[in-house]
Design a protein around this motif. Structure first.
Motif, PDB file in Angstrom:
ATOM      1  N   GLY A  56     -24.696 -56.266   4.956  1.00 50.89           N
ATOM      2  CA  GLY A  56     -24.180 -56.055   3.465  1.00 50.89           C
ATOM      3  C   GLY A  56     -23.476 -54.980   3.021  1.00 50.89           C
ATOM      4  O   GLY A  56     -22.721 -54.300   4.065  1.00 50.89           O
ATOM      5  N   CYS A  57     -23.268 -54.674   1.735  1.00 51.46           N
ATOM      6  CA  CYS A  57     -22.421 -53.471   1.426  1.00 51.46           C
ATOM      7  C   CYS A  57     -23.100 -52.232   2.127  1.00 51.46           C
ATOM      8  O   CYS A  57     -24.210 -52.087   2.058  1.00 51.46           O
ATOM      9  CB  CYS A  57     -22.593 -53.463   0.062  1.00 51.46           C
ATOM     10  SG  CYS A  57     -21.342 -51.941  -0.550  1.00 51.46           S
ATOM     11  N   MET A  58     -22.381 -51.451   2.703  1.00 49.41           N
ATOM     12  CA  MET A  58     -22.413 -50.156   3.290  1.00 49.41           C
ATOM     13  C   MET A  58     -22.005 -49.073   2.417  1.00 49.41           C
ATOM     14  O   MET A  58     -22.060 -47.862   2.950  1.00 49.41           O
ATOM     15  CB  MET A  58     -21.839 -50.266   4.847  1.00 49.41           C
ATOM     16  CG  MET A  58     -22.661 -51.129   5.601  1.00 49.41           C
ATOM     17  SD  MET A  58     -21.787 -51.879   7.242  1.00 49.41           S
ATOM     18  CE  MET A  58     -22.057 -49.974   8.164  1.00 49.41           C
ATOM     19  N   GLU A  59     -21.444 -49.251   1.268  1.00 48.27           N
ATOM     20  CA  GLU A  59     -20.944 -48.521   0.383  1.00 48.27           C
ATOM     21  C   GLU A  59     -19.638 -47.574   0.660  1.00 48.27           C
ATOM     22  O   GLU A  59     -19.748 -46.424   0.325  1.00 48.27           O
ATOM     23  CB  GLU A  59     -22.091 -47.593  -0.015  1.00 48.27           C
ATOM     24  CG  GLU A  59     -23.204 -48.212  -1.071  1.00 48.27           C
ATOM     25  CD  GLU A  59     -22.789 -48.769  -2.256  1.00 48.27           C
ATOM     26  OE1 GLU A  59     -21.767 -48.153  -2.681  1.00 48.27           O
ATOM     27  OE2 GLU A  59     -23.063 -49.855  -2.825  1.00 48.27           O
ATOM     28  N   ARG A  60     -18.852 -48.136   1.480  1.00 53.43           N
ATOM     29  CA  ARG A  60     -17.861 -47.451   1.957  1.00 53.43           C
ATOM     30  C   ARG A  60     -16.674 -48.194   1.902  1.00 53.43           C
ATOM     31  O   ARG A  60     -15.682 -48.210   2.699  1.00 53.43           O
ATOM     32  CB  ARG A  60     -17.945 -47.044   3.456  1.00 53.43           C
ATOM     33  CG  ARG A  60     -19.084 -45.900   3.480  1.00 53.43           C
ATOM     34  CD  ARG A  60     -19.204 -45.172   4.842  1.00 53.43           C
ATOM     35  NE  ARG A  60     -18.086 -44.118   4.833  1.00 53.43           N
ATOM     36  CZ  ARG A  60     -17.889 -43.074   5.893  1.00 53.43           C
ATOM     37  NH1 ARG A  60     -18.898 -43.381   6.749  1.00 53.43           N
ATOM     38  NH2 ARG A  60     -16.982 -42.305   5.819  1.00 53.43           N
ATOM     39  N   CYS A  61     -16.584 -49.368   1.044  1.00 58.71           N
ATOM     40  CA  CYS A  61     -15.514 -50.439   0.869  1.00 58.71           C
ATOM     41  C   CYS A  61     -14.184 -49.656   0.480  1.00 58.71           C
ATOM     42  O   CYS A  61     -13.162 -50.198   1.071  1.00 58.71           O
ATOM     43  CB  CYS A  61     -16.088 -51.241   0.023  1.00 58.71           C
ATOM     44  SG  CYS A  61     -17.402 -52.537   0.305  1.00 58.71           S
ATOM     45  N   GLU A  62     -14.072 -48.754  -0.254  1.00 59.92           N
ATOM     46  CA  GLU A  62     -12.990 -48.076  -0.375  1.00 59.92           C
ATOM     47  C   GLU A  62     -12.212 -47.520   0.704  1.00 59.92           C
ATOM     48  O   GLU A  62     -11.097 -47.291   0.708  1.00 59.92           O
ATOM     49  CB  GLU A  62     -13.072 -46.839  -1.712  1.00 59.92           C
ATOM     50  CG  GLU A  62     -13.371 -47.689  -3.033  1.00 59.92           C
ATOM     51  CD  GLU A  62     -14.711 -48.216  -3.268  1.00 59.92           C
ATOM     52  OE1 GLU A  62     -14.844 -49.000  -4.089  1.00 59.92           O
ATOM     53  OE2 GLU A  62     -15.548 -47.682  -2.748  1.00 59.92           O
ATOM     54  N   GLU A  63     -13.155 -47.111   1.728  1.00 58.46           N
ATOM     55  CA  GLU A  63     -12.462 -46.600   3.001  1.00 58.46           C
ATOM     56  C   GLU A  63     -12.354 -47.538   4.012  1.00 58.46           C
ATOM     57  O   GLU A  63     -11.843 -47.445   5.004  1.00 58.46           O
ATOM     58  CB  GLU A  63     -13.647 -45.416   3.374  1.00 58.46           C
ATOM     59  CG  GLU A  63     -13.850 -44.425   2.554  1.00 58.46           C
ATOM     60  CD  GLU A  63     -14.967 -43.573   3.108  1.00 58.46           C
ATOM     61  OE1 GLU A  63     -14.637 -42.534   4.032  1.00 58.46           O
ATOM     62  OE2 GLU A  63     -16.268 -43.831   2.836  1.00 58.46           O
ATOM     63  N   GLY A  64     -12.687 -48.739   3.744  1.00 60.40           N
ATOM     64  CA  GLY A  64     -12.772 -50.098   4.635  1.00 60.40           C
ATOM     65  C   GLY A  64     -11.490 -50.841   4.755  1.00 60.40           C
ATOM     66  O   GLY A  64     -10.402 -50.408   4.170  1.00 60.40           O
ATOM     67  N   PRO A  65     -11.643 -51.915   5.564  1.00 56.07           N
ATOM     68  CA  PRO A  65     -13.091 -52.216   6.038  1.00 56.07           C
ATOM     69  C   PRO A  65     -13.610 -51.409   7.029  1.00 56.07           C
ATOM     70  O   PRO A  65     -12.836 -50.374   7.599  1.00 56.07           O
ATOM     71  CB  PRO A  65     -12.568 -53.732   6.662  1.00 56.07           C
ATOM     72  CG  PRO A  65     -11.189 -53.510   7.040  1.00 56.07           C
ATOM     73  CD  PRO A  65     -10.475 -52.683   6.081  1.00 56.07           C
ATOM     74  N   CYS A  66     -14.809 -51.434   7.327  1.00 59.36           N
ATOM     75  CA  CYS A  66     -15.634 -50.324   8.003  1.00 59.36           C
ATOM     76  C   CYS A  66     -16.665 -51.202   8.963  1.00 59.36           C
ATOM     77  O   CYS A  66     -17.210 -52.093   8.480  1.00 59.36           O
ATOM     78  CB  CYS A  66     -16.122 -49.421   7.122  1.00 59.36           C
ATOM     79  SG  CYS A  66     -17.637 -49.991   5.927  1.00 59.36           S
ATOM     80  N   LEU A  67     -16.754 -50.343   9.973  1.00 58.40           N
ATOM     81  CA  LEU A  67     -18.181 -50.850  11.071  1.00 58.40           C
ATOM     82  C   LEU A  67     -18.767 -49.547  11.382  1.00 58.40           C
ATOM     83  O   LEU A  67     -18.140 -48.481  11.303  1.00 58.40           O
ATOM     84  CB  LEU A  67     -17.525 -51.659  12.116  1.00 58.40           C
ATOM     85  CG  LEU A  67     -16.694 -51.113  13.123  1.00 58.40           C
ATOM     86  CD1 LEU A  67     -17.715 -50.780  14.609  1.00 58.40           C
ATOM     87  CD2 LEU A  67     -15.374 -51.763  13.449  1.00 58.40           C
ATOM     88  N   ALA A  68     -19.879 -49.744  11.828  1.00 60.03           N
ATOM     89  CA  ALA A  68     -20.734 -48.626  12.095  1.00 60.03           C
ATOM     90  C   ALA A  68     -21.382 -48.887  13.368  1.00 60.03           C
ATOM     91  O   ALA A  68     -21.634 -50.118  13.759  1.00 60.03           O
ATOM     92  CB  ALA A  68     -21.910 -48.069  11.073  1.00 60.03           C
ATOM     93  N   ILE A  69     -21.212 -48.006  14.457  1.00 67.90           N
ATOM     94  CA  ILE A  69     -21.758 -48.397  15.817  1.00 67.90           C
ATOM     95  C   ILE A  69     -22.902 -47.217  16.113  1.00 67.90           C
ATOM     96  O   ILE A  69     -22.759 -46.151  15.619  1.00 67.90           O
ATOM     97  CB  ILE A  69     -20.716 -47.943  16.854  1.00 67.90           C
ATOM     98  CG1 ILE A  69     -19.541 -49.050  16.733  1.00 67.90           C
ATOM     99  CG2 ILE A  69     -21.334 -48.080  18.170  1.00 67.90           C
ATOM    100  CD1 ILE A  69     -18.392 -48.587  17.807  1.00 67.90           C
ATOM    101  N   TYR A  70     -24.020 -47.940  16.294  1.00 64.84           N
ATOM    102  CA  TYR A  70     -25.265 -46.942  16.546  1.00 64.84           C
ATOM    103  C   TYR A  70     -25.754 -47.345  18.026  1.00 64.84           C
ATOM    104  O   TYR A  70     -25.372 -48.421  18.483  1.00 64.84           O
ATOM    105  CB  TYR A  70     -26.366 -47.510  15.431  1.00 64.84           C
ATOM    106  CG  TYR A  70     -26.106 -46.942  14.249  1.00 64.84           C
ATOM    107  CD1 TYR A  70     -26.438 -45.757  13.788  1.00 64.84           C
ATOM    108  CD2 TYR A  70     -25.521 -47.793  13.082  1.00 64.84           C
ATOM    109  CE1 TYR A  70     -26.299 -45.197  12.720  1.00 64.84           C
ATOM    110  CE2 TYR A  70     -25.325 -47.230  12.063  1.00 64.84           C
ATOM    111  CZ  TYR A  70     -25.618 -46.180  11.650  1.00 64.84           C
ATOM    112  OH  TYR A  70     -25.253 -45.359  10.503  1.00 64.84           O
ATOM    113  N   PRO A  71     -26.533 -46.512  18.751  1.00 63.61           N
ATOM    114  CA  PRO A  71     -27.211 -45.451  17.989  1.00 63.61           C
ATOM    115  C   PRO A  71     -26.320 -44.022  17.597  1.00 63.61           C
ATOM    116  O   PRO A  71     -26.773 -42.984  17.375  1.00 63.61           O
ATOM    117  CB  PRO A  71     -28.397 -45.092  19.134  1.00 63.61           C
ATOM    118  CG  PRO A  71     -27.639 -45.435  20.210  1.00 63.61           C
ATOM    119  CD  PRO A  71     -26.864 -46.640  20.087  1.00 63.61           C
ATOM    120  N   GLN A  72     -25.004 -44.075  18.243  1.00 59.40           N
ATOM    121  CA  GLN A  72     -24.214 -42.900  18.066  1.00 59.40           C
ATOM    122  C   GLN A  72     -23.945 -42.758  16.533  1.00 59.40           C
ATOM    123  O   GLN A  72     -23.717 -41.441  16.310  1.00 59.40           O
ATOM    124  CB  GLN A  72     -22.673 -43.170  18.710  1.00 59.40           C
ATOM    125  CG  GLN A  72     -23.023 -43.389  20.113  1.00 59.40           C
ATOM    126  CD  GLN A  72     -23.351 -44.931  20.500  1.00 59.40           C
ATOM    127  OE1 GLN A  72     -23.351 -45.697  19.763  1.00 59.40           O
ATOM    128  NE2 GLN A  72     -23.531 -45.323  21.865  1.00 59.40           N
TER     129      GLN A  72
END
Length: 111
Positions: A56-72
């Protein structure tokens, strides 16, 4: 230690028309689908390897589209399938952060 070597979360938030910008309006679902197919093509989608999910929303839509890679804990933006391929090839497979697509680690200062 993490269950997955890499866990990719794509913001697929969709806001109503006229609301502030959202990642899904910028092609996030198509990018996630492309990433899932590419990870499968590379045979990296085995248990404990690589998982691609929507969020869902990751609160970075203005910088997006975005994705996060974990565990990094590395956040990226992207424009097209070529950017997704570069993130997969260089970060997921090669272990290198793609600096040109990386989002800042810290939120911007409040005005």
């Amino acid at each position: 230690m993490s269950y997955y070597e890499h866990h990719l979360f794509f913001c697929n938030n969709q806001r109503p028309p006229g609301a502030r910008t959202c990642c899904n309006d910028k092609g996030a679902t198509q990018a996630r689908d492309h990433a899932k197919a590419r990870i499968a093509q590379l045979r990296l989608n085995a248990p404990g390897k690589v998982r691609v999910n929507q969020a869902g929303c990751m609160e970075r839509c203005e910088e997006g589209p975005c994705l996060a890679i974990y565990p990094q804990g590395v956040w990226y933006t992207f424009r097209d399938k070529a950017d997704i391929d570069e993130i997969i090839d260089r970060h997921v497979v090669g272990g290198q952060i793609v600096e040109r697509l990386r989002l800042p680690d810290a939120p911007p200062p409040k005005p």
